[in-house]
Design an enzyme around this catalytic site. Structure first.
Site, PDB file in Angstrom:
ATOM      1  N   HIS A  43       0.855  -1.179   0.000  1.00 39.77           N
ATOM      2  CA  HIS A  43       0.000   0.000   0.000  1.00 39.77           C
ATOM      3  C   HIS A  43       0.898   1.239   0.000  1.00 39.77           C
ATOM      4  O   HIS A  43       1.222   1.775   1.060  1.00 39.77           O
ATOM      5  CB  HIS A  43      -0.905  -0.023   1.231  1.00 39.77           C
ATOM      6  CG  HIS A  43      -1.876   1.108   1.311  1.00 39.77           C
ATOM      7  ND1 HIS A  43      -3.029   1.068   2.074  1.00 39.77           N
ATOM      8  CD2 HIS A  43      -1.886   2.334   0.735  1.00 39.77           C
ATOM      9  CE1 HIS A  43      -3.673   2.215   1.958  1.00 39.77           C
ATOM     10  NE2 HIS A  43      -2.992   3.007   1.162  1.00 39.77           N
ATOM     11  N   GLU A  70      -2.746  -1.607  -3.020  1.00 39.10           N
ATOM     12  CA  GLU A  70      -3.774  -0.839  -2.326  1.00 39.10           C
ATOM     13  C   GLU A  70      -3.435   0.639  -2.376  1.00 39.10           C
ATOM     14  O   GLU A  70      -2.265   1.018  -2.425  1.00 39.10           O
ATOM     15  CB  GLU A  70      -3.860  -1.265  -0.854  1.00 39.10           C
ATOM     16  CG  GLU A  70      -4.280  -2.686  -0.623  1.00 39.10           C
ATOM     17  CD  GLU A  70      -4.404  -3.006   0.858  1.00 39.10           C
ATOM     18  OE1 GLU A  70      -3.953  -2.177   1.685  1.00 39.10           O
ATOM     19  OE2 GLU A  70      -4.952  -4.058   1.188  1.00 39.10           O
ATOM     20  N   HIS A 190      -7.426  -6.204   7.916  1.00 40.83           N
ATOM     21  CA  HIS A 190      -7.101  -5.161   8.892  1.00 40.83           C
ATOM     22  C   HIS A 190      -7.266  -5.712  10.299  1.00 40.83           C
ATOM     23  O   HIS A 190      -8.367  -6.031  10.730  1.00 40.83           O
ATOM     24  CB  HIS A 190      -7.937  -3.893   8.742  1.00 40.83           C
ATOM     25  CG  HIS A 190      -7.172  -2.656   9.176  1.00 40.83           C
ATOM     26  ND1 HIS A 190      -6.991  -2.318  10.493  1.00 40.83           N
ATOM     27  CD2 HIS A 190      -6.499  -1.729   8.468  1.00 40.83           C
ATOM     28  CE1 HIS A 190      -6.264  -1.212  10.572  1.00 40.83           C
ATOM     29  NE2 HIS A 190      -5.939  -0.843   9.351  1.00 40.83           N
TER      30      HIS A 190
END
Length: 245
Positions: A43, A70, A190
């Protein structure tokens, strides 16, 4: 069985802290695949405090499983993704200086914006996923704007897990079933970890992929990366067995 994608942002953070190229992200990614990872995620954020934009091209050359990028779909991010064509792009609604992702898209309010961005990725042959909360309206909105998959933001589940695991997972199970009904692919990630992953995955019908970074890299400090990846894969295997049972 649910696929495990290893997020290497925290490895990149260690690399960046010394201004050198150690640990080398490409080497870690290829080793993770050898150890059993079924995907690699990064990310890159605008401040490039961990994964950097130039990591995308380097990883695209070597990742043999699936590369998932991401990020927030700003113009520069979109250009990087389109230039390198990873297997999957996961769009998150992060502000530029945000510490970590902590909520999903409002796919209704942002419908026009998301529809335009997703169309470009779809034309390039990149599978798309939108970070969402377990809200049927937002899931339906993701389908309407053209996303292939959703990725559930599982922070609330992880935070409530110790106090009330059944209550924590219930909205995700309902949302997962709804996503299945309307034909959406389902990812999650997450704060999933060795303590809560088996329980979560066993109650998510149709879950296809989890992306795990912070907890997995932290566990690797104690167990080693090869052992840690095997442990996370075992959690997912146990979840599959519980579903079948």
């Amino acid at each position: 069985m649910v696929r495990l994608s290893v997020n290497l942002n925290k490895v990149a953070l260690i690399r960046n802290s010394r201004g050198a190229d150690y640990p080398n992200l490409v080497k870690v990614a290829t080793d993770c695949e050898q150890f059993g990872a079924q995907g690699i995620t990064i990310h890159p954020r605008p401040d490039q405090r961990h994964a950097r934009y130039d990591d995308v091209a380097a990883l695209k050359e070597v990742v043999t499983t699936e590369l998932n990028i991401e990020g927030y779909p700003a113009e520069h991010f979109n250009q990087i993704v389109l230039s390198n064509r990873p297997h999957q792009v996961t769009l998150v609604p992060d502000e530029p200086g945000q510490l970590t992702s902590d909520h999903g898209w409002d796919t209704v309010a942002k419908a026009d914006f998301l529809k335009e961005v997703l169309a470009g990725f779809r034309e390039a042959g990149i599978r798309t996923s939108l970070f969402v909360d377990p809200d049927e309206r937002m899931i339906e909105g993701a389908k309407e704007v053209g996303a292939d998959r959703i990725e559930f933001y599982t922070g609330p589940f992880a935070h409530q897990f110790a106090a009330d695991r059944a209550g924590a997972v219930a909205p995700f199970t309902r949302a997962c079933r709804f996503a299945q009904e309307i034909g959406m692919g389902i990812n999650a990630g997450h704060d999933l970890n060795l303590d809560n992953l088996t329980y979560f995955a066993s109650r998510m019908p149709g879950l296809q992929e989890v992306s795990i970074g912070h907890a997995l890299v932290s566990d690797a400090l104690y167990y080693g990366m090869a052992n840690t990846i095997a442990m996370y894969r075992s959690c997912l295997s146990n979840a599959a067995a519980l579903q079948e049972g």
